[in-house]
Design a protein around this motif. Structure first.
Motif, short mmCIF file in Angstrom:
data_model
loop_
_atom_site.label_atom_id
_atom_site.label_comp_id
_atom_site.label_asym_id
_atom_site.label_seq_id
_atom_site.Cartn_x
_atom_site.Cartn_y
_atom_site.Cartn_z
N ASN A 1 -20.73 8.99 -51.22
CA ASN A 1 -21.92 9.66 -50.70
C ASN A 1 -23.16 8.79 -50.91
OD1 ASN A 1 -23.82 11.47 -49.77
ND2 ASN A 1 -23.55 12.96 -51.41
N PRO A 2 -23.35 7.79 -50.07
CA PRO A 2 -24.49 6.87 -50.25
C PRO A 2 -25.85 7.55 -50.04
CG PRO A 2 -23.34 6.42 -48.19
CD PRO A 2 -22.48 7.38 -48.95
N GLN A 3 -25.87 8.73 -49.44
CA GLN A 3 -27.13 9.43 -49.22
C GLN A 3 -27.63 10.16 -50.47
OE1 GLN A 3 -24.58 9.73 -46.75
NE2 GLN A 3 -25.66 8.04 -45.76
N LEU A 4 -26.80 10.27 -51.50
CA LEU A 4 -27.16 11.03 -52.69
C LEU A 4 -28.27 10.34 -53.47
CD1 LEU A 4 -26.30 13.51 -54.45
CD2 LEU A 4 -24.84 11.92 -55.73
N VAL A 5 -29.28 11.11 -53.88
CA VAL A 5 -30.37 10.57 -54.69
C VAL A 5 -30.60 11.45 -55.90
CG1 VAL A 5 -31.57 9.48 -52.76
CG2 VAL A 5 -32.19 11.80 -53.41
N ILE A 6 -30.99 10.85 -57.00
CA ILE A 6 -31.46 11.62 -58.16
C ILE A 6 -32.93 11.86 -57.92
CG2 ILE A 6 -31.75 11.65 -60.66
CD1 ILE A 6 -29.48 9.55 -60.77
N SER A 7 -33.26 13.04 -57.49
CA SER A 7 -34.63 13.30 -57.06
C SER A 7 -35.49 13.93 -58.14
CB SER A 7 -34.65 14.20 -55.82
OG SER A 7 -34.00 15.43 -56.07
N MET A 8 -34.88 14.59 -59.13
CA MET A 8 -35.68 15.31 -60.11
C MET A 8 -34.97 15.44 -61.44
SD MET A 8 -36.69 18.33 -57.45
CE MET A 8 -35.05 18.16 -56.72
N MET A 9 -35.77 15.42 -62.51
CA MET A 9 -35.34 15.84 -63.83
C MET A 9 -36.32 16.91 -64.30
SD MET A 9 -34.29 12.30 -65.79
CE MET A 9 -32.99 11.23 -65.16
N LEU A 10 -35.79 17.95 -64.94
CA LEU A 10 -36.61 19.08 -65.38
C LEU A 10 -36.36 19.35 -66.86
CD1 LEU A 10 -38.47 21.53 -64.68
CD2 LEU A 10 -36.36 22.80 -64.16
N VAL A 11 -37.40 19.31 -67.65
CA VAL A 11 -37.27 19.60 -69.07
C VAL A 11 -37.27 21.11 -69.27
CG1 VAL A 11 -38.36 19.40 -71.34
CG2 VAL A 11 -38.30 17.43 -69.80
N THR A 12 -36.25 21.61 -69.97
CA THR A 12 -36.10 23.04 -70.20
C THR A 12 -36.14 23.35 -71.70
OG1 THR A 12 -33.68 22.90 -70.31
CG2 THR A 12 -34.66 23.24 -68.14
N MET A 13 -36.28 24.65 -72.02
CA MET A 13 -36.28 25.12 -73.41
C MET A 13 -37.29 24.37 -74.26
SD MET A 13 -32.18 25.59 -73.90
CE MET A 13 -31.16 26.11 -72.51
N PHE A 14 -38.46 24.16 -73.70
CA PHE A 14 -39.50 23.39 -74.37
C PHE A 14 -40.28 24.29 -75.32
CE2 PHE A 14 -43.70 21.53 -74.79
CZ PHE A 14 -43.44 20.17 -74.92
N ASP A 15 -40.48 23.84 -76.54
CA ASP A 15 -41.22 24.59 -77.54
C ASP A 15 -42.47 23.79 -77.91
OD1 ASP A 15 -42.21 26.06 -79.65
OD2 ASP A 15 -40.27 26.34 -80.62
#
Length: 361
Positions: A225-239
């Motif tokens: 799948n050459p069209q696949l991109v890592i578009s986002m990272m989201l930080v969760t459970m942040f204190d």
């Protein structure tokens, strides 16, 4: 802030220039501000796999609450529950205890078209769900029985493509909830998606295994799948009360600045409680900090538009939080073996249109 534009809201939210963004005066103000903000519509359907082989980082919570945030705005959204635990189905109010009920397993096996397994979320008329159940846990072995590595990772992609072509509805967003592994089910998810969103918990071991995940995504890009991109990272459970959470965020921001969302998801009781009531936090407690944060994340994702090529480099950071990630290169060997079972390799050549991954220099 009546009928404000998305640009105005984001300028206000991050106007102080701090990496974590500034807060509005109260949660009530934040709630009304985001409710009155227009979300831009994507040019075409965005198919986003939410993936991280670590468990407990907020993958399912992110899927269901982003989907709810868009559906609340009237967007057509489809959620594909690809985790045998079926937690996304539960949170969206879709019963999935009956193993004879049409589900993702039946569609993946080709027993039924995907359309026959689609159910409408009772909370949002524009949100559709393909539920999962325990049967999906057996699909991994059944997929491994195919000799052709290309065939066994394309079942979800083919089923989804056929459904989107014939359903008579234009979905703005398709979210795929991946299980906590790097096996064939997750590889099917990555082959069906155009974007990857990686939730990262603001904890000590947040970056452990991230390098293996990025390498697996690279393998999918190169082989299937050459069209696949890592578009986002989201930080969760942040204190915000802990120095560690801020250190983890700063480290991720340092190494992955182009894909890290400014919005952070705070650790909150309401977010954890919502699934036990078969709801998302968007409906369970609309004005809670978690519900507001997921709406803000949805807006930021919408503002980024459709995916574009980015460069993501795996790192082995030094320092306290980095100690956990230093073992990532040598850990999770079983996950790498499953990637190999799907016909992938570890060559380092760059891909054309997808996110390009390199070893740290």
């Amino acid at each position: 802030m009546n009928d404000s534009s998305a640009e105005e809201f984001l300028r206000h939210m991050f106007s102080d220039g701090e990496s974590l963004g500034s807060e509005l005066a109260t949660e009530t103000q934040q709630f009304h501000a985001i409710q009155n903000t227009k979300f831009p519509h994507p040019q075409y359907t965005r198919v986003i796999a939410v993936a991280n082989q670590k468990g407990g980082v907020g993958k399912t919570t992110t899927v269901v609450n982003l989907a709810a945030a868009y559906a609340e705005k009237g967007f057509n959204v489809l959620v594909l529950d690809m985790d045998p635990q079926g937690n996304a189905s539960t949170a969206l109010g879709i019963p999935h205890d009956d193993p004879n009920q049409p589900s993702m397993y039946n569609a993946l096996e080709g027993e039924i078209p995907l359309a026959d397994a689609v159910q409408q979320c009772p909370m949002f008329p524009t949100l559709d769900v393909v539920p999962s159940n325990i049967n999906l846990s057996g699909a991994e072995l059944e997929l491994a029985g195919y000799d052709d590595g290309t065939v066994r990772v394309q079942f979800l992609r083919n089923a989804l493509a056929e459904y989107l072509k014939t359903c008579g509805k234009r979905y703005e967003y398709v979210f795929i909830d991946c299980g906590p592994s790097l096996g064939l089910l997750v590889l099917n998810c990555l082959c069906a998606a155009e974007e990857v969103l990686i939730p990262i918990q603001a904890e000590y071991y947040a970056l452990e295994g991230l390098k293996m995940l990025l390498q697996s995504i690279q393998n999918v890009q190169q082989m299937f799948n050459p069209q696949l991109v890592i578009s986002m990272m989201l930080v969760t459970m942040f204190d915000r009360r802990t120095v560690l959470s801020r250190e983890v965020y700063s480290q991720i921001e340092q190494y992955y600045p182009t894909v890290l969302l400014k919005t952070i998801i705070p650790r909150g009781v309401r977010v954890s409680e919502a699934p036990s009531h078969d709801q998302t936090v968007i409906t369970y407690n609309p004005q809670s900090s978690g519900a507001i944060a997921y709406r803000e994340a949805a807006l930021e994702i919408a503002m980024r538009g459709n995916a574009h090529p980015v460069t993501v480099r795996p790192h082995q950071p030094a320092g306290n939080t980095g100690n956990a990630s230093q073992g990532a290169a040598g850990s999770d060997s079983g996950a790498g073996a499953e990637a190999d079972a799907a016909g992938s390799d570890n060559s380092g050549s760059e891909t054309g249109s997808g996110a390009t991954l390199h070893e740290a220099e």
